[in-house]
Design an enzyme around this catalytic site. Structure first.
Site, mmCIF file in Angstrom:
data_model
loop_
_atom_site.group_PDB
_atom_site.id
_atom_site.type_symbol
_atom_site.label_atom_id
_atom_site.label_comp_id
_atom_site.label_asym_id
_atom_site.label_seq_id
_atom_site.Cartn_x
_atom_site.Cartn_y
_atom_site.Cartn_z
ATOM 1 N N TRP A 101 0.828 -1.220 0.000
ATOM 2 C CA TRP A 101 0.000 0.000 0.000
ATOM 3 C C TRP A 101 0.845 1.244 0.000
ATOM 4 O O TRP A 101 0.482 2.236 -0.639
ATOM 5 C CB TRP A 101 -1.000 -0.053 1.159
ATOM 6 N N ASP A 168 -1.848 6.360 6.277
ATOM 7 C CA ASP A 168 -2.872 5.438 5.792
ATOM 8 C C ASP A 168 -3.162 4.474 6.940
ATOM 9 O O ASP A 168 -2.368 3.591 7.253
ATOM 10 C CB ASP A 168 -2.333 4.676 4.565
ATOM 11 N N LYS A 192 -12.344 -2.471 7.229
ATOM 12 C CA LYS A 192 -11.703 -3.368 8.203
ATOM 13 C C LYS A 192 -12.297 -3.082 9.582
ATOM 14 O O LYS A 192 -13.133 -3.828 10.059
ATOM 15 C CB LYS A 192 -10.179 -3.189 8.204
HETATM 16 N N1 PMP Z 1 -4.287 0.830 2.395
HETATM 17 C C1 PMP Z 1 -4.295 -0.251 3.196
HETATM 18 C C2 PMP Z 1 -3.398 -0.305 4.383
HETATM 19 C C3 PMP Z 1 -5.149 -1.311 2.882
HETATM 20 O O1 PMP Z 1 -5.156 -2.402 3.654
HETATM 21 C C4 PMP Z 1 -6.000 -1.227 1.755
HETATM 22 C C5 PMP Z 1 -6.986 -2.312 1.372
HETATM 23 N N2 PMP Z 1 -6.750 -3.541 1.805
HETATM 24 C C6 PMP Z 1 -5.926 -0.087 0.962
HETATM 25 C C7 PMP Z 1 -5.075 0.925 1.324
HETATM 26 C C8 PMP Z 1 -6.782 0.060 -0.267
HETATM 27 O O2 PMP Z 1 -8.049 0.381 0.166
HETATM 28 P P1 PMP Z 1 -9.294 0.498 -0.819
HETATM 29 O O3 PMP Z 1 -9.574 -0.864 -1.312
HETATM 30 O O4 PMP Z 1 -10.350 1.068 0.088
HETATM 31 O O5 PMP Z 1 -8.914 1.433 -1.905
#
Ligand code: PMP
Length: 356
Positions: A101, A168, A192
């Site tokens: 991420w 994030d 989550k």
């Molecule tokens: N950042 C983190 C730490 C994540 O775990 C995730 C999704 N698993 C995301 C970003 C991406 O999120 P989204 O699917 O809501 O775009």
């Protein structure tokens, strides 16, 4: 039958929240109408939005100098929105690369300004959180991923820097108390610890906005949503309502302090079981292990499928690791009770006794 839901996300939510959400879809607040068919500008929905914001503020102690926003587009949209709103073309932001991420956040930020990747744990397969790095004078902000959902590492404490941190927090929001004043921006996809997929929480320090010379599309400008209280356009009514119910639940359990205690107890049990077994191992540095997502592998890969089958037989769902990493991942978000971790630990013990 109780299924123990270790899914990394979309993830477990409290059963009482699901039931109340289901009821609201049929008959919202005895109105004879579904939550899904009333105006987002009705008094009833406005109250939901207001309560959701108030709960975020109460749970995380967010003062009025921060905006609390409920947006769409997932955390992935925040990868570019953060940079678009905070980073001028001629400016530089520092990013720490701790896995999937972070890497994506870096890629998007580069489209708007300079990115100085001050540290990365890539050379060690992202098994730790880098802590030793320096940040150049004039750097706009420091971006981190507070919990790395895929690799199972987490910041136990946050970097001590004199610039705003952008975090994030998609997979550990509301899992523990945090000192908001260290952050310029916190963003989190809901799916989550907050609610269902479809809403993204943004907490942003208002005085960081409007400082760069860029024509930001109205929908992508945080100021738009601050001014209109997250109702500039139609907000994601259902995910927002369920998130509000879930935050009520967190509050009723004793807030994020109580969550942190529960989560620590679950993680302790889980990691002790991994470390105690000669079959399994956690690849991550002990001090950086995630309280939310325990990532572990089996030394003898031939037993991997058998272990997953044993988990399945005990109704432990979602233990398979992320497709990019393999192995196993037990996600233990707020709504998971320790009994579920006890069941998984028992499966591990029985499996170890059989195969070690
Ligand atoms: N950042 C983190 C730490 C994540 O775990 C995730 C999704 N698993 C995301 C970003 C991406 O999120 P989204 O699917 O809501 O775009």
């Amino acid at each position: 039958m109780q299924v123990h839901n270790f899914s990394a996300g979309p993830a477990i939510l409290p059963k009482s929240v699901m039931e109340a959400a289901a009821q609201a879809c049929v008959n919202f607040q005895e109105m004879g109408l579904s939550l899904l068919e009333i105006s987002h500008r009705s008094a009833a929905f406005k109250a939901v939005l207001e309560e959701a914001e108030a709960l975020v503020r109460a749970l995380l102690d967010v003062k009025e100098d921060y905006g609390v926003l409920f947006l769409q587009g997932g955390a992935s949209s925040q990868f570019f929105m953060a940079a678009m709103n905070l980073l001028g073309t001629d400016e530089t932001a520092a990013y720490v690369d701790t896995g999937t991420w972070s890497t994506k956040a870096i890629k998007e930020a580069k489209k708007f300004g300079g990115v100085d990747m001050v540290a990365s744990s890539k050379e060690k397969s992202y098994t730790y959180i880098p802590k030793d790095y320096s940040i150049a004078e004039g750097t706009k902000y420091l971006h981190i991923t507070s919990n790395n959902t895929v690799r199972g590492t987490q910041y136990a404490s946050f970097p001590d820097v004199n610039i705003p941190i952008v975090s994030d927090a998609s997979s550990d929001i509301f899992s523990r108390p945090i000192d908001i004043s260290k952050f310029g921006l916190i963003y989190a996809g809901a799916q989550k610890n907050m609610g269902p997929a479809g809403v993204t929480l943004v907490i942003v320090k208002k005085d960081l906005l409007g400082r760069i010379n860029r024509d930001i599309p109205t929908m992508l400008d945080y100021r738009t949503h601050i001014e209109k209280d997250s109702a500039f356009n139609t907000p994601p009514v259902f995910p927002l309502y369920v998130s509000m119910l879930n935050m009520r639940w967190v509050k009723a359990q004793g807030g994020v302090t109580a969550m942190a205690e529960r989560n620590a107890a679950k993680a302790k049990l889980m990691y002790e079981a991994i470390d105690a077994s000669p079959l399994f191992e956690c690849p991550n540095a002990e001090e950086d292990r995630s309280v939310m997502n325990a990532v572990f592998v089996i030394k003898n890969k031939e037993l991997e499928a058998d272990f997953l089958a044993a988990c399945q037989a005990a109704h432990c769902n979602g233990v398979k690791g992320h497709r990019s990493v393999g192995g196993f991942r037990a996600s233990m978000y707020n709504a998971m009770g320790i009994e579920s971790v006890e069941v998984l630990v028992e499966v591990m013990k029985t499996f170890t006794a059989k195969h070690a």
